[in-house]
Design a protein around this motif. Structure first.
Motif, PDB file in Angstrom:
ATOM      1  N   SER A 107       0.812  -1.224   0.000  1.00 21.44           N
ATOM      2  CA  SER A 107       0.000   0.000   0.000  1.00 21.44           C
ATOM      3  C   SER A 107       0.842   1.269   0.000  1.00 21.44           C
ATOM      4  O   SER A 107       0.502   2.254  -0.659  1.00 21.44           O
ATOM      5  CB  SER A 107      -0.888   0.030   1.247  1.00 21.44           C
ATOM      6  OG  SER A 107      -2.064  -0.674   1.010  1.00 21.44           O
ATOM      7  N   GLY A 130      -3.878  -2.455  -1.272  1.00 21.53           N
ATOM      8  CA  GLY A 130      -5.269  -2.169  -0.937  1.00 21.53           C
ATOM      9  C   GLY A 130      -5.540  -0.843  -0.245  1.00 21.53           C
ATOM     10  O   GLY A 130      -6.654  -0.650   0.260  1.00 21.53           O
ATOM     11  N   ALA A 131      -4.561   0.093  -0.185  1.00 20.62           N
ATOM     12  CA  ALA A 131      -4.792   1.370   0.518  1.00 20.62           C
ATOM     13  C   ALA A 131      -6.171   1.926   0.156  1.00 20.62           C
ATOM     14  O   ALA A 131      -6.389   2.347  -0.984  1.00 20.62           O
ATOM     15  CB  ALA A 131      -3.698   2.371   0.142  1.00 20.62           C
ATOM     16  N   PHE A 148      -8.688  -5.505  -4.179  1.00 18.29           N
ATOM     17  CA  PHE A 148      -9.559  -5.212  -3.023  1.00 18.29           C
ATOM     18  C   PHE A 148      -9.086  -3.906  -2.422  1.00 18.29           C
ATOM     19  O   PHE A 148      -7.934  -3.507  -2.613  1.00 18.29           O
ATOM     20  CB  PHE A 148      -9.438  -6.312  -1.938  1.00 18.29           C
ATOM     21  CG  PHE A 148      -8.012  -6.681  -1.661  1.00 18.29           C
ATOM     22  CD1 PHE A 148      -7.198  -5.887  -0.887  1.00 18.29           C
ATOM     23  CD2 PHE A 148      -7.457  -7.817  -2.241  1.00 18.29           C
ATOM     24  CE1 PHE A 148      -5.865  -6.194  -0.674  1.00 18.29           C
ATOM     25  CE2 PHE A 148      -6.104  -8.134  -2.043  1.00 18.29           C
ATOM     26  CZ  PHE A 148      -5.319  -7.312  -1.251  1.00 18.29           C
ATOM     27  N   ASN A 150      -8.216  -2.521   1.253  1.00 15.87           N
ATOM     28  CA  ASN A 150      -8.034  -3.101   2.584  1.00 15.87           C
ATOM     29  C   ASN A 150      -9.217  -2.680   3.452  1.00 15.87           C
ATOM     30  O   ASN A 150      -9.539  -1.490   3.541  1.00 15.87           O
ATOM     31  CB  ASN A 150      -6.720  -2.623   3.207  1.00 15.87           C
ATOM     32  CG  ASN A 150      -5.516  -3.227   2.507  1.00 15.87           C
ATOM     33  OD1 ASN A 150      -5.582  -4.362   2.019  1.00 15.87           O
ATOM     34  ND2 ASN A 150      -4.427  -2.477   2.434  1.00 15.87           N
ATOM     35  N   TYR A 177       1.456  -1.670   9.930  1.00 15.02           N
ATOM     36  CA  TYR A 177       1.547  -0.608   8.916  1.00 15.02           C
ATOM     37  C   TYR A 177       0.152  -0.444   8.353  1.00 15.02           C
ATOM     38  O   TYR A 177      -0.776  -1.184   8.735  1.00 15.02           O
ATOM     39  CB  TYR A 177       2.623  -0.909   7.861  1.00 15.02           C
ATOM     40  CG  TYR A 177       2.256  -1.851   6.730  1.00 15.02           C
ATOM     41  CD1 TYR A 177       2.162  -3.218   6.932  1.00 15.02           C
ATOM     42  CD2 TYR A 177       2.006  -1.364   5.442  1.00 15.02           C
ATOM     43  CE1 TYR A 177       1.846  -4.082   5.890  1.00 15.02           C
ATOM     44  CE2 TYR A 177       1.691  -2.218   4.396  1.00 15.02           C
ATOM     45  CZ  TYR A 177       1.609  -3.568   4.617  1.00 15.02           C
ATOM     46  OH  TYR A 177       1.295  -4.411   3.587  1.00 15.02           O
ATOM     47  N   ALA A 179      -1.757  -1.259   5.884  1.00 15.63           N
ATOM     48  CA  ALA A 179      -2.611  -2.370   5.429  1.00 15.63           C
ATOM     49  C   ALA A 179      -3.140  -3.176   6.613  1.00 15.63           C
ATOM     50  O   ALA A 179      -4.317  -3.563   6.642  1.00 15.63           O
ATOM     51  CB  ALA A 179      -1.838  -3.269   4.465  1.00 15.63           C
ATOM     52  N   PHE A 231      -4.412 -11.049  10.016  1.00 16.47           N
ATOM     53  CA  PHE A 231      -3.993 -10.803   8.635  1.00 16.47           C
ATOM     54  C   PHE A 231      -2.471 -10.707   8.616  1.00 16.47           C
ATOM     55  O   PHE A 231      -1.882  -9.838   9.278  1.00 16.47           O
ATOM     56  CB  PHE A 231      -4.587  -9.494   8.088  1.00 16.47           C
ATOM     57  CG  PHE A 231      -3.770  -8.917   6.941  1.00 16.47           C
ATOM     58  CD1 PHE A 231      -3.689  -9.596   5.726  1.00 16.47           C
ATOM     59  CD2 PHE A 231      -3.055  -7.733   7.087  1.00 16.47           C
ATOM     60  CE1 PHE A 231      -2.917  -9.090   4.684  1.00 16.47           C
ATOM     61  CE2 PHE A 231      -2.277  -7.213   6.046  1.00 16.47           C
ATOM     62  CZ  PHE A 231      -2.212  -7.895   4.842  1.00 16.47           C
TER      63      PHE A 231
HETATM   64  C1  BEZ Z   1      -1.072  -3.968   1.165  1.00 14.19           C
HETATM   65  O1  BEZ Z   1      -0.012  -3.424   1.525  1.00 14.19           O
HETATM   66  O2  BEZ Z   1      -2.072  -3.317   0.834  1.00 14.19           O
HETATM   67  C2  BEZ Z   1      -1.153  -5.476   1.127  1.00 14.19           C
HETATM   68  C3  BEZ Z   1       0.019  -6.216   1.106  1.00 14.19           C
HETATM   69  C4  BEZ Z   1      -0.064  -7.596   1.077  1.00 14.19           C
HETATM   70  C5  BEZ Z   1      -1.287  -8.241   1.050  1.00 14.19           C
HETATM   71  C6  BEZ Z   1      -2.449  -7.477   1.077  1.00 14.19           C
HETATM   72  C7  BEZ Z   1      -2.387  -6.093   1.111  1.00 14.19           C
END
Ligand code: BEZ
Length: 397
Positions: A107, A130-131, A148, A150, A177, A179, A231
């Motif tokens: 993200s 997914g941000a 998606f 998040n 972080y 996500a 998650f």
């Molecule tokens: C993210 O940083 O948005 C992300 C990274 C790995 C899996 C799902 C989301």
């Protein structure tokens, strides 16, 4: 005289053709260039490689052509580092002259290039990161997401876990972080509004090697909870799920996770640790659509392994791009035409129906699964489905 006229008109046509032909050739011979940004090192390496594999698999299927033009993909390793995002995007756009950008797992990397792609009017098709703000308060006409937001599936997941799975008191664990927090907040929203209690929230750093101190905290409060929601993705997910089982928590405190944490493609590295755990996901290999049966088969044939959700995200990202390029007859130099064509793209994907919402984020089914032995291996087996979940999903009345 007539003969002279005929000769002159033939000569005229020849001159005209020799003038027009090279221009036409130059246009159609120019490839559509796509910059593909992914991590090829670090905690999210497998996510990057699988997204890349899925993307290439779809391009193989269309002979690396769309809208009458060749497609060329230029890969760029973001190393999953937000600070590298703008450097890599600039290099692809200004040096390699790409027409489109795609990919991105982390993200922070996607957020870091939001303003740049918007200013440069370069369409960005996100196949993971997914941000949620990128398709909400910080939306951009040039940013689309096929994976998606998040929190999106988690809205439905939190509601389901309280109301259907009957788990009323949960421990929450996710990487520290954006996500991790966005997914945890998504989960907690309708879980709490339904009456659920979050016993404790624990946020270990991304790329935690040893979860023991965090699992020791979970063990201390296990008697006050019905289950653990978690998650973690990539190599974090392998370490988390195996250490959770080694700690003996799997039996006392059932694990219910986001799909990334219990992705089928990671089971060979988890042994039996995942067996019996549950998750909610937009993709797993047992989804019963003709598109998925075919996708799993061709992916296996090409790469000799099962696709992950990230492979499917790459595959449909490439499909959406190709369909939009076809719709505008290859004229990717006109980004407004491309984005308006992309907004209209919808198709039956391996995961089920695929389309964008008004903010250019995917709407998709969320599947509730249990990891069970199928033949001689663990697999996500679909037990239930919540259809058409968008990023503003609300529980049924
Ligand atoms: C993210 O940083 O948005 C992300 C990274 C790995 C899996 C799902 C989301």
């Amino acid at each position: 005289m007539d003969a002279l006229k005929k000769i002159l008109s033939v000569l005229y046509i020849i001159v005209l053709l020799t003038w027009i032909w090279p221009t036409a050739q130059a246009v159609s011979a120019d490839a559509v260039k796509i910059g593909f940004m992914a991590p090829y090192v670090g905690v999210y390496t497998k996510l990057g490689i699988d997204m890349d594999n899925g993307f290439k698999l779809y391009l193989d299927e269309v002979g690396w052509k769309a809208g009458g033009r060749k497609i060329e993909v230029i890969k760029s390793d973001t190393e999953g580092k937000p600070s590298l995002g703008p450097i890599k995007a600039k290099e692809l756009v200004e040096k390699d002259k790409v027409h489109l950008l795609a990919g991105i797992v982390h993200s922070g990397v996607a957020l870091a290039i939001r303003d740049y792609v918007t200013e440069k009017k370069v369409p960005l098709i996100i196949t993971n990161a997914g941000a949620p703000e990128l398709t909400a308060q910080k939306k951009s006409p040039y940013i689309f997401r096929v994976s998606f937001a998040n929190g999106q599936q988690d809205l439905a997941g939190g509601w389901y876990i309280f109301n259907k799975a009957g788990l009323k008191k949960m421990v929450v664990l996710a990487p520290d972080y954006s996500a991790g927090h966005d997914k945890a907040n998504g989960f907690m929203k309708y879980f709490k509004e339904s009456g659920g209690t979050v016993v404790k929230e624990i946020y270990p750093p991304l790329e935690t090697q040893d979860f023991a101190p965090y699992l020791a905290e979970v063990r201390k409060i296990a008697k006050d909870a019905d289950g653990t929601w978690a998650f973690f993705a990539g190599s974090d997910s392998i370490r988390f799920v195996t250490q959770y089982a080694e700690f003996g928590l799997k039996e006392s405190l059932p694990l219910f996770t986001v799909g990334d944490t219990l992705d089928d493609a990671f089971f060979p590295s988890m042994g039996d640790a995942a067996m019996g755990c549950r998750d909610y996901t937009h993709y797993c290999i047992s989804i019963n659509t003709p598109e998925n049966k075919r996708f799993v088969e061709v992916y296996h044939k090409k790469y000799g392994e099962d696709p992950s959700m990230f492979s499917e995200q790459g595959y449909i990202g490439a499909k959406a791009i190709v369909e939009a390029i076809n719709a505008i007859g290859g004229k990717v130099e006109d980004p407004e035409a491309f984005i308006s064509a992309l907004r209209k793209v919808s198709f039956p994907a391996p995961r089920g129906p695929f389309k964008f919402d008004a903010n250019q984020n995917v709407i998709e089914n969320v599947y509730i699964t249990t990891v069970e032995a199928v033949g001689d291996r663990p697999l996500n087996v679909v037990k239930d489905v919540i259809p058409d979940v968008d990023q503003n999903w609300k529980p049924p009345k």
